[in-house]
Write a protein that holds these residues in place. Structure first.
Motif, mmCIF file in Angstrom:
data_model
loop_
_atom_site.group_PDB
_atom_site.id
_atom_site.type_symbol
_atom_site.label_atom_id
_atom_site.label_comp_id
_atom_site.label_asym_id
_atom_site.label_seq_id
_atom_site.Cartn_x
_atom_site.Cartn_y
_atom_site.Cartn_z
ATOM 1 N N ASP A 153 0.833 -1.207 0.000
ATOM 2 C CA ASP A 153 0.000 0.000 0.000
ATOM 3 C C ASP A 153 0.868 1.259 0.000
ATOM 4 O OD1 ASP A 153 -2.304 -1.455 -0.063
ATOM 5 O OD2 ASP A 153 -2.796 -1.212 2.059
ATOM 6 N N ARG A 154 1.970 1.241 0.733
ATOM 7 C CA ARG A 154 2.873 2.394 0.722
ATOM 8 C C ARG A 154 3.396 2.654 -0.694
ATOM 9 N NH1 ARG A 154 4.901 0.353 6.144
ATOM 10 N NH2 ARG A 154 4.150 1.946 7.621
ATOM 11 N N GLU A 155 3.741 1.595 -1.386
ATOM 12 C CA GLU A 155 4.256 1.754 -2.750
ATOM 13 C C GLU A 155 3.183 2.311 -3.681
ATOM 14 O OE1 GLU A 155 6.385 -0.883 -6.303
ATOM 15 O OE2 GLU A 155 6.071 -1.762 -4.308
ATOM 16 N N LYS A 156 1.941 1.870 -3.512
ATOM 17 C CA LYS A 156 0.846 2.390 -4.355
ATOM 18 C C LYS A 156 0.641 3.892 -4.122
ATOM 19 C CE LYS A 156 -1.842 -1.877 -4.741
ATOM 20 N NZ LYS A 156 -3.077 -2.587 -4.319
ATOM 21 N N VAL A 157 0.659 4.308 -2.848
ATOM 22 C CA VAL A 157 0.464 5.724 -2.541
ATOM 23 C C VAL A 157 1.582 6.564 -3.132
ATOM 24 C CG1 VAL A 157 0.402 7.428 -0.676
ATOM 25 C CG2 VAL A 157 -0.893 5.296 -0.455
ATOM 26 N N GLU A 158 2.828 6.129 -2.926
ATOM 27 C CA GLU A 158 3.959 6.899 -3.444
ATOM 28 C C GLU A 158 3.941 6.937 -4.967
ATOM 29 O OE1 GLU A 158 7.251 9.298 -3.559
ATOM 30 O OE2 GLU A 158 5.970 8.800 -1.855
ATOM 31 N N THR A 159 3.601 5.834 -5.602
ATOM 32 C CA THR A 159 3.551 5.779 -7.066
ATOM 33 C C THR A 159 2.480 6.718 -7.608
ATOM 34 O OG1 THR A 159 4.340 3.495 -7.065
ATOM 35 C CG2 THR A 159 3.223 4.258 -9.054
ATOM 36 N N ALA A 160 1.309 6.735 -6.970
ATOM 37 C CA ALA A 160 0.232 7.633 -7.413
ATOM 38 C C ALA A 160 0.647 9.088 -7.274
ATOM 39 C CB ALA A 160 -1.034 7.360 -6.611
ATOM 40 N N LEU A 161 1.299 9.441 -6.176
ATOM 41 C CA LEU A 161 1.739 10.821 -5.965
ATOM 42 C C LEU A 161 2.792 11.220 -6.988
ATOM 43 C CD1 LEU A 161 1.893 10.762 -2.075
ATOM 44 C CD2 LEU A 161 0.306 12.111 -3.447
ATOM 45 N N ARG A 162 3.711 10.338 -7.273
ATOM 46 C CA ARG A 162 4.730 10.657 -8.277
ATOM 47 C C ARG A 162 4.124 10.800 -9.667
ATOM 48 N NH1 ARG A 162 10.002 6.954 -6.614
ATOM 49 N NH2 ARG A 162 10.094 7.636 -4.452
ATOM 50 N N GLY A 163 3.030 10.075 -9.915
ATOM 51 C CA GLY A 163 2.370 10.195 -11.214
ATOM 52 C C GLY A 163 1.925 11.618 -11.500
ATOM 53 N N ILE A 164 1.282 12.267 -10.513
ATOM 54 C CA ILE A 164 0.822 13.633 -10.749
ATOM 55 C C ILE A 164 1.989 14.626 -10.710
ATOM 56 C CG2 ILE A 164 -1.523 13.165 -9.948
ATOM 57 C CD1 ILE A 164 -0.814 14.555 -7.305
ATOM 58 N N GLU A 165 3.050 14.292 -9.994
ATOM 59 C CA GLU A 165 4.223 15.186 -9.980
ATOM 60 C C GLU A 165 4.984 15.125 -11.300
ATOM 61 O OE1 GLU A 165 5.510 15.495 -5.304
ATOM 62 O OE2 GLU A 165 6.110 13.697 -6.417
#
Length: 435
Positions: free
Chosen positions: A88-100
């Motif tokens: 779940d931590r990896e999913k959250v970080e990946t989603a945030l980096r997507g918009i960045e």
């Protein structure tokens, strides 16, 4: 400027942000006419402080930071019971980096923070490290009875560009395969969180007047056309704000982070504009000295980088002699040993729920810094020494009602994805190198 339906452009954009969703995002893309640069492929140069926005924002002629116009707050609950897992931590970080990757980190691009509540950290066996001050929210005045916000997390999206906050929101919800021409990852914030509340708002010269018609009880003809906030005056003066360094946690595993308090306030603008004249509004917002001496022109742009509160008489003397004290005059008393303000304001107006309101978002090293600032604003000591009432003639207390309060920890960037309560101190370094 108006669109083909006769709706002023800025009013349309603000309304689109308030409504949200894919249709509003598509409408903004078609009518905003702004090309936003994408973010870099390598995000490792981004500052560890999620809240370190000032270098990415423009400044006015006096050096004051110009706040992003459009805002969205997403309140989130973690879908699982117990402690988060690494997937779940990896999913959250990946989603945030997507918009960045999709939007550059700037005022016209995207600025974002993710913060976590005391309720989130209750799921861990360990307590937060010593020195991290994150109590449950509580009432901060004898006359208020707010509800308390206890969702696990809050995402704050900010931009001068409406399509950016809407696009980022849609990206985080997994509704876009590409965003601003950038491929989005197969991971969404909503894979891990449930969105339980959405709050929106705006700040900027003329925006309150343009949007006054969206809320009940707002005398649209009275809100100044150039004011950045509903109550008619500017705020966020450089010398009346804490610096980002002053509000940053200095040591321990959450060093580089900060704490955040968010209040949802209802504004009684009918009373503010129809009961009080200009002299009273200046006296109650700033201090009677400013009103007596015509210190403020318009919304207060002439004040430069300071609200000039040092020119006011002492608060207790003003209360006894004038029977009224100013909001800024009282709040300015909350300072540290270096004479620095304790909080950094990033608040904004709102017409959520069809009512004029203010989402008061404050950053501070410890939540107790906000509490001390609010105690100074309450002016209880003033009421004990003068005819000033608990709320009447006591700054702007008579015109605001606190509806909700919440406290949050904004961890450093490397710990923004479902942080543990007791991180390994070198985890920041490792994550930063891999970003």
């Amino acid at each position: 400027m108006t669109n083909e339906r006769g709706i002023p452009r800025r009013e349309f954009l603000k309304s689109a942000v308030a409504i949200g969703g894919a249709a509003a995002f598509s409408a903004c893309l078609g009518r905003e006419g702004v090309d936003v640069p994408t973010g870099p492929d390598d995000l490792s140069s981004y500052p560890q402080g999620q809240h370190a926005w000032n270098e990415a924002l423009p400044r006015d002629d006096h050096g004051n930071v110009v706040a992003p116009s459009h805002r969205v707050l997403l309140y989130l609950n973690y879908r699982r019971d117990g402690q988060p897992n690494e997937d779940d931590r990896e999913k959250v970080e990946t989603a945030l980096r997507g918009i960045e990757h999709a939007y550059e980190r700037s005022g016209d691009g995207l600025l974002v923070t993710v913060s976590y509540s005391p309720a989130y950290f209750d799921r861990f066996d360990e307590s937060l490290p010593e020195g991290v001050d994150l109590p449950d929210p509580g009432a901060l005045a004898p006359f208020e009875d707010p509800e308390f916000d206890t969702p696990d997390a809050v995402v704050h999206l900010a931009s001068n560009t409406a399509q950016v906050v809407l696009g980022a929101e849609e990206g985080l919800k997994g509704n876009r395969s590409t965003l601003n021409g950038t491929e989005q990852p197969d991971a969404a914030l909503t894979d891990v969180f449930t969105i339980v509340d959405r709050r929106t708002g705006f700040i900027g010269d003329g925006l309150p007047a343009e949007n006054a018609g969206d809320a009940e009880g707002v005398p649209a003809d009275k809100v100044p056309e150039d004011a950045p906030l509903f109550m008619g005056f500017k705020s966020g003066f450089k010398k009346n704000q804490a610096s980002e360094d002053r509000v940053t946690i200095q040591s321990g595993p959450f060093a580089g982070g900060t704490t955040q308090h968010i209040s949802k306030l209802h504004l009684n603008l009918n009373q503010w504009y129809n009961q009080d004249d200009r002299w009273q509004r200046e006296a109650k917002m700033f201090c009677p000295y400013h009103a007596e001496n015509d210190v403020i022109e318009g919304a207060g742009d002439n004040l430069g980088d300071s609200s000039k509160i040092d020119d006011c008489r002492p608060t207790d003397k003003t209360a006894r002699e004038m029977g009224v004290v100013g909001h800024a005059q009282k709040s300015a008393r909350a300072r540290d040993d270096n004479n620095s303000p304790l909080i950094l304001r990033r608040d904004f107006d709102s017409t959520d729920d069809g009512a004029a309101g203010l989402h008061f978002l404050a950053l501070q090293r410890q939540i107790i810094d906000f509490v001390h600032t609010r105690e100074a604003m309450n002016g209880t000591d003033v009421t004990e020494q003068s005819a000033v009432g608990q709320r009447n003639n006591n700054g702007i207390l008579q015109y605001i009602r606190t509806e909700r309060r919440g406290n949050f920890l904004v961890p450093p960037r490397s710990l923004r994805a479902l942080p543990p309560a007791q991180p390994v101190e070198n985890a920041q370094e490792v994550t930063h190198e891999s970003s």
